[in-house]
Design a protein around this motif. Structure first.
Motif, short mmCIF file in Angstrom:
data_model
loop_
_atom_site.label_atom_id
_atom_site.label_comp_id
_atom_site.label_asym_id
_atom_site.label_seq_id
_atom_site.Cartn_x
_atom_site.Cartn_y
_atom_site.Cartn_z
N ILE A 103 0.85 -1.19 0.00
CA ILE A 103 0.00 0.00 0.00
C ILE A 103 0.88 1.24 0.00
O ILE A 103 1.78 1.37 0.82
CB ILE A 103 -0.95 0.01 1.21
N ASN A 104 0.62 2.14 -0.93
CA ASN A 104 1.38 3.39 -1.00
C ASN A 104 0.80 4.41 -0.04
O ASN A 104 1.51 4.93 0.83
CB ASN A 104 1.35 3.93 -2.43
N ALA A 105 -0.48 4.67 -0.18
CA ALA A 105 -1.10 5.69 0.66
C ALA A 105 -2.50 5.27 1.06
O ALA A 105 -3.17 4.55 0.32
CB ALA A 105 -1.15 7.03 -0.06
N CYS A 108 -13.07 6.09 2.94
CA CYS A 108 -11.69 5.61 3.01
C CYS A 108 -11.18 5.41 1.59
O CYS A 108 -11.92 4.97 0.70
CB CYS A 108 -11.66 4.30 3.78
N ASN A 109 -9.91 5.72 1.39
CA ASN A 109 -9.30 5.59 0.06
C ASN A 109 -7.92 4.98 0.20
O ASN A 109 -7.21 5.26 1.18
CB ASN A 109 -9.20 6.97 -0.59
N LEU A 124 -0.48 -1.38 -4.71
CA LEU A 124 -0.01 -2.30 -5.73
C LEU A 124 -0.64 -3.65 -5.41
O LEU A 124 -0.48 -4.17 -4.30
CB LEU A 124 1.52 -2.38 -5.70
N THR A 125 -1.34 -4.22 -6.39
CA THR A 125 -1.98 -5.51 -6.15
C THR A 125 -0.96 -6.64 -6.27
O THR A 125 0.18 -6.44 -6.70
CB THR A 125 -3.11 -5.77 -7.15
N MET A 151 -3.46 0.40 -8.35
CA MET A 151 -4.91 0.55 -8.29
C MET A 151 -5.29 1.53 -7.17
O MET A 151 -4.52 1.77 -6.23
CB MET A 151 -5.58 -0.79 -8.03
N GLU A 152 -6.50 2.06 -7.30
CA GLU A 152 -7.08 2.92 -6.28
C GLU A 152 -8.44 2.36 -5.91
O GLU A 152 -9.22 1.99 -6.79
CB GLU A 152 -7.22 4.35 -6.79
#
Length: 120
Positions: A31-33, A95-96, A100-101, A107-108
Motif C-alpha cells: 500500500i502506497n497511501a 476511506c481511500n 499495488l496488487t 490501483m485505487e
C-alpha cells in the motif's frame, strides 16, 4: 480484489470526538497511501487527510489541528481521530487507498462511506 471496510461514523454533538477506522484486505502486495475523503450534501468530495507508507501526512486546512490520521502498515488499517467536531464536518467520509496488487497493478480503491453527523 481489494475490500475496504469502514467503521466509526455516527452522531456527535459539536465539540465532540469520533474515531473512524478502515481496514483493507484482499489481493494487496503493498500500500502506497491511505486516506480519508468526505462529501457533504450538495458539495464535491474533498480530501480530509492522507498518510503514506513512510508516515508522511497531509491535511485539509479546515481540519488541521483537530483531526489526526494514523496508520498500521502491518494490519493495512488507517484511522482518523476527529476532535473538536463542528457542524460543517457533517459529511459521508470515504476511506481511500492507492496500492499495488498481487498482480503488480497500481490501483485505487474506495470504501462505501460512513456518515458523520455533527449536530446538537
Amino acid at each position: 480484489q481489494v475490500q475496504l471496510v469502514e467503521s466509526g461514523g455516527g452522531l456527535v454533538q459539536p465539540g465532540g470526538s469520533l474515531r473512524l477506522s478502515c481496514a483493507a484486505s484482499g489481493s494487496i502486495f503493498s500500500i502506497n497511501a491511505m486516506g480519508w475523503y468526505r462529501q457533504a450534501p450538495g458539495k464535491e468530495r474533498e480530501l480530509v487527510a492522507i498518510i503514506t507508507s513512510a508516515g508522511s501526512t497531509n491535511y485539509a486546512d479546515s481540519v488541521k489541528g483537530r483531526f489526526t490520521i494514523s496508520r498500521d502498515n502491518a494490519k493495512n488499517t488507517v484511522s482518523l481521530q476527529m476532535n473538536s467536531l463542528k457542524p460543517e464536518d457533517t459529511a459521508v467520509y470515504y476511506c481511500n487507498t492507492k496500492l499495488l496488487t498481487t498482480s503488480y497493478a497500481d490501483m485505487e480503491y474506495w470504501g462505501k462511506g460512513t456518515l458523520v453527523t455533527v449536530s446538537s
